[in-house]
Structures are given as structure tokens and as C-alpha cells.
Design an enzyme around this catalytic site. Structure first.
Site, PDB file in Angstrom:
ATOM      1  N   HIS A  84       3.449  -5.277   3.536  1.00 12.67           N
ATOM      2  CA  HIS A  84       3.382  -5.834   4.893  1.00 12.67           C
ATOM      3  C   HIS A  84       2.886  -7.273   4.828  1.00 12.67           C
ATOM      4  CE1 HIS A  84       3.883  -1.992   6.962  1.00 12.67           C
ATOM      5  NE2 HIS A  84       2.996  -1.468   6.141  1.00 12.67           N
ATOM      6  N   ASP A 143      -4.920 -10.681  -0.744  1.00 14.72           N
ATOM      7  CA  ASP A 143      -3.575 -11.262  -0.700  1.00 14.72           C
ATOM      8  C   ASP A 143      -2.794 -10.962  -1.985  1.00 14.72           C
ATOM      9  OD1 ASP A 143      -1.560 -12.688   0.545  1.00 14.72           O
ATOM     10  OD2 ASP A 143      -2.166 -14.584  -0.385  1.00 14.72           O
ATOM     11  N   HIS A 144      -1.546 -10.505  -1.803  1.00 11.41           N
ATOM     12  CA  HIS A 144      -0.652 -10.189  -2.927  1.00 11.41           C
ATOM     13  C   HIS A 144      -1.278  -9.148  -3.866  1.00 11.41           C
ATOM     14  CE1 HIS A 144       1.521 -13.541  -1.270  1.00 11.41           C
ATOM     15  NE2 HIS A 144       2.525 -13.287  -2.073  1.00 11.41           N
ATOM     16  N   GLU A 166      -0.360  -4.944  11.485  1.00 10.62           N
ATOM     17  CA  GLU A 166       0.398  -4.576  10.288  1.00 10.62           C
ATOM     18  C   GLU A 166       1.872  -4.950  10.462  1.00 10.62           C
ATOM     19  OE1 GLU A 166      -0.761  -1.041   7.560  1.00 10.62           O
ATOM     20  OE2 GLU A 166       0.622  -0.298   9.084  1.00 10.62           O
ATOM     21  N   CYS A 170       5.765   6.087   4.662  1.00  7.03           N
ATOM     22  CA  CYS A 170       4.622   5.356   4.090  1.00  7.03           C
ATOM     23  C   CYS A 170       4.009   6.097   2.909  1.00  7.03           C
ATOM     24  CB  CYS A 170       3.554   5.114   5.155  1.00  7.03           C
ATOM     25  SG  CYS A 170       4.159   4.116   6.510  1.00  7.03           S
ATOM     26  N   HIS A 204       4.920   0.179  -0.384  1.00  6.27           N
ATOM     27  CA  HIS A 204       5.704  -0.816   0.370  1.00  6.27           C
ATOM     28  C   HIS A 204       4.740  -1.887   0.847  1.00  6.27           C
ATOM     29  CE1 HIS A 204       4.032   1.924   3.330  1.00  6.27           C
ATOM     30  NE2 HIS A 204       4.012   0.882   4.155  1.00  6.27           N
ATOM     31  N   HIS A 208       0.837  -1.200   0.000  1.00  7.05           N
ATOM     32  CA  HIS A 208       0.000   0.000   0.000  1.00  7.05           C
ATOM     33  C   HIS A 208       0.869   1.246   0.000  1.00  7.05           C
ATOM     34  CE1 HIS A 208      -0.246   0.501   4.712  1.00  7.05           C
ATOM     35  NE2 HIS A 208       0.979   0.314   4.290  1.00  7.05           N
TER      36      HIS A 208
END
Ligand SMILES: [Zn+2]
Length: 304
Positions: free
Chosen positions: A174, A212-213, A259, A166, A172, A147
Site C-alpha cells: 500500500h 518505508d519500503h 491505507e 489480504c 501485498h 504486509h
């Protein structure tokens, strides 16, 4: 001064989920390998509440609490088959929800038990607080996503002042740890507050598969206009799951999203918030959950 203390303990036992009206094949189709006779180490967190006495204790951990746990729980169950050990587990399948309910009632005459958490493995935990047949079930899972935190109307410098690193344009990632807690009535036959497989499938297909991903800002339309902070991701997950969980016969109690090991957030289901009278009570809820042992990002004791 009323205070609560928590004692952790564990026992190892085998068990099975089999309904007598179903064939073995049908039971395995419904319950998976739990229709055979798997074993588990069941971790317990027993919360005891009461006034602090003249010795500075709610209850004496080394004598009263340990002895009661050993005598009434650990000795009768450790190394046994649960279905055969106690009549409660012969009549109702020994799910984590039903085990927490049963242990609460077995211990209550001896200790001022407030709640009991039962976890057979790190992905599942159940909690019973003494309210009739009501219990909570938590499923823990994870997903990886990228995100970027920024507001489109602000400059990079302004975004950087608010969101720090961020806000960097390329984003980046998580590895998010997620815990979904539902609340419902324990079925007196299956021992479940909700069909476990249906809930697992819902979480997997309803939210993990979607997130996811992904690069959340561009891949998930909701985050076109909403900054994908942990708070907003947790709210999105809650809003995605609340109605489907209702259709399964339970209610969403809480979404807990970690996170990083240092940063996490919790949002409560709308039915939980509606039942409260305001932020003050929500604050009490949050404080209560902070005192709940073994938060989602921590290692399960079995893996320590
Ligand atoms: Zn981030």
C-alpha cells in the site's frame, strides 16, 4: 437543535519567519526558506456553530458568513505581507497555528466561530478551537509498505475467511497516507505549538524511515506477533511517537492512517483518551473528526 456548518475560503499572502535577535543566517538555519519571504495560498475552513433558525440555517452563508469573511479576513490579508498586515503577526510569527488563533479572535465578534483550520500547503494544517493558547498542528506524510494479514495459529483457509485476499502468503503493498496531529500551547514569540523542524525530523526519522519500503511482518519486530492491520500500524505509530513528542513540549493528539482511498483509521493519543470518560466520548471524538473538512487522503484544494 444545535448544528455546525463549515465555510471554506482562501487568501494568498507572503510572510516570513524571522526573530529579531537572530541574524538572517541564523534565522535561515532555524526556519529554512521561511526566513526569506515565501508566499502561500492559505486555505481556511471556518466552522460556525449554533441553533438552526426559522430559515433552516445556522448562519446565512451567502450573506452573513461570506461578507464577514471577506470584510474581516480576506480583504485585509489577500495579497499582503502577513507580518506587516496585522499587529498580531508583527509580535508573533505568522505560523498556521497563530494565524488560526488570530482569525478566530478577529471573526468571533461577528460569527459564532467554533473552530478555524488553516492550511498553507497540503502537508500542514493547524486548528484552533477557542481554548486560550492551545492549538493543534497536523503534518501529513506518506510511506509505502507491504504486509500480509494472517494469524499464525489459523490455516490459510481460516485466515482467508477472516482477511480475504489480504491473507495471501506473498503479501501485498500500500501507499499509506499518514497524518500526525499534535496539540500544545502556542509560543507567543515563535507562534508554534512545537518546533516544526524538530517535529518533522521526528516523524521522518522516528517512523517513516523505519516503515518505508518494508515488509512489515518480517522487517518490523513488533509485527512478529501483531497483525499489521491499518489499526495496529496506527497504534504502533502512536506508541512510537507519543513520548518523543512529549519531549518536544507538545502532546500527540491523533494518528490518522489511510491505507487506501476507501479505508482509513484514526487512533487518539493516550492523553486524549485519558481525558475522556469512556468509549462513548471516544465515539463523540470520532464523530467530530469525521466532520472535519478535507480528510487526509483528499487532494488539497490548491491542487484541485
Ligand atoms: Zn493490505
Amino acid at each position: 437543535m444545535v448544528c455546525s456548518i463549515t465555510r471554506r475560503a482562501s487568501f494568498s499572502a507572503s510572510y516570513y519567519y524571522r526573530l529579531p535577535e537572530l541574524s538572517q543566517e541564523e534565522n535561515e538555519a532555524r526556519f529554512g526558506i521561511q526566513a526569506r519571504s515565501p508566499g502561500a495560498t492559505f486555505w481556511l475552513w471556518v466552522k460556525i456553530i449554533g441553533p438552526v433558525d426559522e430559515y433552516g440555517m445556522v448562519a446565512n452563508l451567502s450573506t452573513q458568513v461570506k461578507r464577514s469573511l471577506r470584510r474581516y479576513i480576506l480583504k485585509p490579508l489577500d495579497g499582503r505581507n502577513l507580518n506587516e498586515a496585522w499587529v498580531e503577526f508583527a509580535e508573533t510569527l505568522p505560523t498556521p497555528e497563530w494565524i488560526s488563533h488570530t482569525l478566530w479572535h478577529r471573526l468571533k465578534p461577528h460569527l459564532n466561530v467554533a473552530s478555524i483550520v488553516v492550511s498553507p500547503h497540503e502537508e500542514v494544517r493547524a486548528e484552533y478551537l477557542g481554548n486560550g493558547m492551545e492549538a493543534r498542528l497536523t503534518i501529513r506524510t506518506h510511506f509505502s509498505a507491504a504486509h500480509r494479514l494472517s494469524l499464525p495459529q489459523l490455516t490459510l483457509t481460516q485466515n482467508s475467511e477472516i482477511y480475504g485476499k489480504c491473507s495471501r502468503p506473498s503479501g501485498h503493498g500500500h501507499n499509506y497516507n499518514l497524518a500526525i496531529t499534535v496539540q500544545g500551547e502556542i509560543d507567543p514569540k515563535s507562534g508554534m505549538v512545537v518546533d516544526f523542524k524538530a517535529l518533522s525530523d521526528l516523524i521522518e526519522n522516528g517512523i517513516i524511515e523505519e516503515l518505508d519500503h518494508r515488509f512489515l511482518n518480517t522487517d518490523i519486530p513488533y509485527f512478529d506477533k501483531v497483525v499489521p492491520t491499518a489499526e495496529n500500524i496506527a497504534i504502533y505509530i502512536r506508541d512510537s511517537l507519543e513520548i518523543p513528542i512529549k519531549k518536544l513540549g507538545a502532546s500527540l493528539y491523533k494518528v490518522e492512517l489511510h491505507e487506501t482511498d476507501n479505508n482509513s483509521c484514526e487512533v487518539y493519543g493516550n492523553s486524549v483518551i485519558d481525558s475522556q470518560t469512556g468509549l462513548q466520548n471516544l465515539g463523540q471524538l470520532t464523530q467530530g473528526s469525521m466532520s472535519t473538512p478535507a480528510p487526509v487522503s483528499n487532494s488539497h484544494p490548491a491542487s484541485v
